[in-house]
Design a protein around this motif. Structure first.
Motif, short mmCIF file in Angstrom:
data_model
loop_
_atom_site.label_atom_id
_atom_site.label_comp_id
_atom_site.label_asym_id
_atom_site.label_seq_id
_atom_site.Cartn_x
_atom_site.Cartn_y
_atom_site.Cartn_z
N GLU A 131 0.84 -1.20 0.00
CA GLU A 131 0.00 0.00 0.00
C GLU A 131 0.87 1.26 0.00
O GLU A 131 0.54 2.26 -0.64
CB GLU A 131 -0.95 0.00 1.21
CG GLU A 131 -1.90 -1.18 1.28
CD GLU A 131 -3.01 -1.17 0.23
OE1 GLU A 131 -3.25 -0.12 -0.39
OE2 GLU A 131 -3.64 -2.24 0.04
N TYR A 176 1.30 6.47 -7.05
CA TYR A 176 0.32 7.51 -7.39
C TYR A 176 0.91 8.90 -7.23
O TYR A 176 0.54 9.81 -7.96
CB TYR A 176 -0.95 7.32 -6.56
CG TYR A 176 -1.72 6.09 -7.00
CD1 TYR A 176 -1.78 5.75 -8.34
CD2 TYR A 176 -2.35 5.26 -6.09
CE1 TYR A 176 -2.46 4.62 -8.77
CE2 TYR A 176 -3.03 4.13 -6.50
CZ TYR A 176 -3.08 3.81 -7.85
OH TYR A 176 -3.75 2.69 -8.27
N GLU A 181 -3.96 5.62 -0.25
CA GLU A 181 -3.13 4.41 -0.13
C GLU A 181 -2.37 4.41 1.20
O GLU A 181 -2.18 3.36 1.81
CB GLU A 181 -2.17 4.30 -1.31
CG GLU A 181 -2.84 4.18 -2.67
CD GLU A 181 -3.78 2.99 -2.81
OE1 GLU A 181 -3.80 2.12 -1.93
OE2 GLU A 181 -4.49 2.94 -3.81
N HIS A 224 -4.68 3.19 3.68
CA HIS A 224 -4.81 1.72 3.62
C HIS A 224 -3.64 1.06 4.36
O HIS A 224 -3.83 0.12 5.13
CB HIS A 224 -4.82 1.23 2.16
CG HIS A 224 -5.99 1.72 1.36
ND1 HIS A 224 -6.10 1.56 0.00
CD2 HIS A 224 -7.12 2.37 1.75
CE1 HIS A 224 -7.25 2.09 -0.41
NE2 HIS A 224 -7.87 2.59 0.62
N GLU A 231 -4.12 -1.53 -9.74
CA GLU A 231 -5.27 -1.86 -8.88
C GLU A 231 -5.68 -3.32 -9.06
O GLU A 231 -6.08 -3.98 -8.10
CB GLU A 231 -6.44 -0.91 -9.15
CG GLU A 231 -6.25 0.48 -8.60
CD GLU A 231 -5.97 0.53 -7.10
OE1 GLU A 231 -6.39 -0.37 -6.37
OE2 GLU A 231 -5.30 1.48 -6.66
N VAL A 259 -3.33 -5.23 -6.98
CA VAL A 259 -3.65 -5.11 -5.55
C VAL A 259 -4.86 -5.97 -5.20
O VAL A 259 -4.89 -6.62 -4.16
CB VAL A 259 -3.87 -3.62 -5.15
CG1 VAL A 259 -4.37 -3.51 -3.72
CG2 VAL A 259 -2.57 -2.84 -5.31
N GLN A 314 -11.57 -2.33 -3.45
CA GLN A 314 -10.88 -2.67 -4.70
C GLN A 314 -11.83 -2.63 -5.89
O GLN A 314 -11.43 -2.24 -7.00
CB GLN A 314 -10.20 -4.05 -4.60
CG GLN A 314 -8.90 -4.02 -3.80
CD GLN A 314 -7.95 -2.92 -4.24
OE1 GLN A 314 -7.62 -2.03 -3.45
NE2 GLN A 314 -7.51 -2.92 -5.49
N GLU A 337 -11.99 0.99 -6.69
CA GLU A 337 -10.73 1.48 -7.24
C GLU A 337 -10.57 1.05 -8.71
O GLU A 337 -10.13 1.85 -9.54
CB GLU A 337 -9.54 0.94 -6.43
CG GLU A 337 -9.50 1.40 -4.99
CD GLU A 337 -8.78 2.72 -4.79
OE1 GLU A 337 -9.30 3.74 -5.26
OE2 GLU A 337 -7.72 2.72 -4.16
#
Ligand code: FEO
Length: 170
Positions: free
Chosen positions: A16, A23, A49, A52, A93, A96, A126, A129
């Protein structure tokens, strides 16, 4: 807590944090291009993030599991056009999502339902996202080639404001 589940949760802190770094790199790319709305969107993504990462950190501590922090990798993507970061974000994403699913599967395998309940929030997140990332690609395909439309799209993204995650662990 099961050792394997704890390790995967611990690794996710790093993943994360890397997401935040990726990003921020994307924000940096758009900032340099003068697209402050795109930059704003990805700065906010970076903050989310980090939120997270802190949720995984707090969950481990709340459950008396060890936390080990490791080095965050350098963002290594290079972008050749305005679409590139959007595609990289969607791919990231999806990656992830696969990580969250793997932790979920490991937790189910040992009947760790507390962890699956914790992860339920991330499973839903998710989905959001991936949808947001895919929507941005669609909009860029539709409007990105025309400077006036791109200006409007940039203005739309500039209006995004940060909100803290709905999941809170004390
Ligand atoms: Fe923390 Fe964008 O997934």
């Amino acid at each position: 807590m099961d050792k394997k589940v704890a390790e995967l949760l611990n690794d996710q802190i790093n993943k994360e944090m890397y997401s935040a770094y990726l990003y921020l790199d994307i924000a940096n790319y758009y900032d340099a291009k003068g697209l402050d709305g795109f930059a704003n969107w990805y700065e906010i993504q970076a903050k989310e993030e980090m939120d997270h990462a802190l949720l995984f950190y707090r969950y481990l501590h709340n459950n008396d599991a060890p936390v080990t922090l490791s080095a965050i990798a350098k963002p290594d993507k290079t972008f050749s056009d305005l679409m590139g970061p959007l595609q990289a974000a969607l791919e990231h994403e999806q990656y992830v999502t696969s990580l969250i699913n793997a932790i979920y599967a490991a937790a189910i395998a040992v009947n760790d339902f507390r962890t699956t309940q914790f992860l339920d929030w991330f499973i839903k997140e998710q989905g959001e996202e991936e949808k947001n990332s895919a929507d941005q690609i669609t909009k860029m395909e539709l409007y990105g080639a025309d400077p006036r439309s791109l200006y409007l799209l940039n203005s739309e993204l500039k209006a995004r404001v940060y909100t803290a995650p709905s999941l809170v662990l004390d």
